[in-house]
Design a protein around this motif. Sequence first.
Motif, PDB file in Angstrom:
ATOM      1  N   THR A 105      27.504  47.862  29.840  1.00  0.00           N
ATOM      2  CA  THR A 105      28.922  47.480  29.806  1.00  0.00           C
ATOM      3  C   THR A 105      29.385  46.136  29.988  1.00  0.00           C
ATOM      4  O   THR A 105      29.065  45.995  31.220  1.00  0.00           O
ATOM      5  CB  THR A 105      29.789  48.624  30.046  1.00  0.00           C
ATOM      6  OG1 THR A 105      29.520  49.801  29.636  1.00  0.00           O
ATOM      7  CG2 THR A 105      31.344  48.478  29.886  1.00  0.00           C
ATOM      8  N   ALA A 106      29.977  45.421  29.131  1.00  0.00           N
ATOM      9  CA  ALA A 106      30.303  43.974  29.529  1.00  0.00           C
ATOM     10  C   ALA A 106      31.904  44.394  30.348  1.00  0.00           C
ATOM     11  O   ALA A 106      32.808  45.022  29.656  1.00  0.00           O
ATOM     12  CB  ALA A 106      30.408  43.178  28.501  1.00  0.00           C
ATOM     13  N   LEU A 107      32.023  43.559  31.218  1.00  0.00           N
ATOM     14  CA  LEU A 107      33.171  43.977  32.195  1.00  0.00           C
ATOM     15  C   LEU A 107      33.819  42.413  32.808  1.00  0.00           C
ATOM     16  O   LEU A 107      33.259  41.678  32.877  1.00  0.00           O
ATOM     17  CB  LEU A 107      33.088  44.659  33.334  1.00  0.00           C
ATOM     18  CG  LEU A 107      32.583  45.978  33.002  1.00  0.00           C
ATOM     19  CD1 LEU A 107      32.280  46.812  34.461  1.00  0.00           C
ATOM     20  CD2 LEU A 107      33.817  46.928  32.511  1.00  0.00           C
ATOM     21  N   LYS A 108      35.255  42.239  32.582  1.00  0.00           N
ATOM     22  CA  LYS A 108      35.801  41.351  33.354  1.00  0.00           C
ATOM     23  C   LYS A 108      36.254  41.583  34.640  1.00  0.00           C
ATOM     24  O   LYS A 108      37.186  42.670  34.476  1.00  0.00           O
ATOM     25  CB  LYS A 108      37.003  40.360  32.413  1.00  0.00           C
ATOM     26  CG  LYS A 108      37.567  39.473  33.350  1.00  0.00           C
ATOM     27  CD  LYS A 108      38.722  38.731  32.379  1.00  0.00           C
ATOM     28  CE  LYS A 108      39.344  37.449  33.462  1.00  0.00           C
ATOM     29  NZ  LYS A 108      40.505  37.138  32.723  1.00  0.00           N
ATOM     30  N   ILE A 109      35.793  41.324  35.666  1.00  0.00           N
ATOM     31  CA  ILE A 109      36.440  41.894  37.054  1.00  0.00           C
ATOM     32  C   ILE A 109      37.078  40.817  37.627  1.00  0.00           C
ATOM     33  O   ILE A 109      36.596  39.885  38.009  1.00  0.00           O
ATOM     34  CB  ILE A 109      35.060  42.645  37.919  1.00  0.00           C
ATOM     35  CG1 ILE A 109      34.473  43.710  37.164  1.00  0.00           C
ATOM     36  CG2 ILE A 109      35.626  42.995  39.345  1.00  0.00           C
ATOM     37  CD1 ILE A 109      33.143  44.237  37.785  1.00  0.00           C
ATOM     38  N   THR A 110      38.450  40.926  38.189  1.00  0.00           N
ATOM     39  CA  THR A 110      39.186  40.076  38.716  1.00  0.00           C
ATOM     40  C   THR A 110      39.735  40.541  39.875  1.00  0.00           C
ATOM     41  O   THR A 110      40.109  41.622  40.347  1.00  0.00           O
ATOM     42  CB  THR A 110      40.592  39.721  38.037  1.00  0.00           C
ATOM     43  OG1 THR A 110      39.982  39.627  36.584  1.00  0.00           O
ATOM     44  CG2 THR A 110      41.368  38.894  38.441  1.00  0.00           C
ATOM     45  N   TYR A 111      39.530  39.875  41.046  1.00  0.00           N
ATOM     46  CA  TYR A 111      39.842  40.032  42.592  1.00  0.00           C
ATOM     47  C   TYR A 111      41.538  39.933  42.448  1.00  0.00           C
ATOM     48  O   TYR A 111      41.891  38.701  42.315  1.00  0.00           O
ATOM     49  CB  TYR A 111      39.298  38.913  43.530  1.00  0.00           C
ATOM     50  CG  TYR A 111      39.756  39.269  44.877  1.00  0.00           C
ATOM     51  CD1 TYR A 111      39.667  40.641  45.565  1.00  0.00           C
ATOM     52  CD2 TYR A 111      40.256  38.329  45.426  1.00  0.00           C
ATOM     53  CE1 TYR A 111      40.145  40.641  46.915  1.00  0.00           C
ATOM     54  CE2 TYR A 111      40.786  38.318  47.000  1.00  0.00           C
ATOM     55  CZ  TYR A 111      40.719  39.737  47.522  1.00  0.00           C
ATOM     56  OH  TYR A 111      40.976  39.888  48.739  1.00  0.00           O
ATOM     57  N   MET A 112      42.316  40.916  42.890  1.00  0.00           N
ATOM     58  CA  MET A 112      43.728  40.743  42.858  1.00  0.00           C
ATOM     59  C   MET A 112      44.165  40.609  44.329  1.00  0.00           C
ATOM     60  O   MET A 112      45.419  40.926  44.323  1.00  0.00           O
ATOM     61  CB  MET A 112      44.281  42.096  42.222  1.00  0.00           C
ATOM     62  CG  MET A 112      43.846  42.383  40.954  1.00  0.00           C
ATOM     63  SD  MET A 112      44.045  40.992  39.476  1.00  0.00           S
ATOM     64  CE  MET A 112      45.840  41.190  39.373  1.00  0.00           C
ATOM     65  N   GLY A 113      43.370  40.394  45.247  1.00  0.00           N
ATOM     66  CA  GLY A 113      43.916  40.290  46.566  1.00  0.00           C
ATOM     67  C   GLY A 113      43.848  41.723  47.086  1.00  0.00           C
ATOM     68  O   GLY A 113      43.306  42.385  46.933  1.00  0.00           O
TER      69      GLY A 113
END
Length: 152
Positions: A117-125
């Motif tokens: 599965t393709a994912l965009k993972i973003t660090y939100m703090g």
Amino acid sequence: MSENELSLRTDSAFEIQTADLSTDLPSLDDAKELPIDLCGNYWTPKHVGEFKKMFFVDIKPQKVLSATNPDELIDLECATFLEKLGNGTVQTVTNGSRRLVGILEQYIANGSLKSGTALKITYMGKRDNKTNRYQSDNWSVRPLRINLSVVG
């Protein structure tokens, strides 16, 4: 299978050739290097908003140094991903954030998240825990829709 045949083994989300080590080994002189680096890179985001677009592979325990006792190795559940770099090579990326692993585990359990599965993972703090004793990493995980049609 003959003595000189290579077998294929599935290892996580990609196939790696293996040789029967109990027979004469084939020559590696003409072997082609695959564009993947198996040395895992542990991703520790430094800035809020930092993100990676990657393919999910799996979650499994990995030996890491303890945060409380640097001489002790512990098993840490880590999410493993594959990231394609600008030069075309692929590298493995791991992250053991309890919050990120927990998010992914719930979607694995309900069948929504599978290897590949393709994912965009973003660090939100950082975010305060309910106990306010410490802060946890906060994440955004968004599935990506990729264009699989051949251009030509």
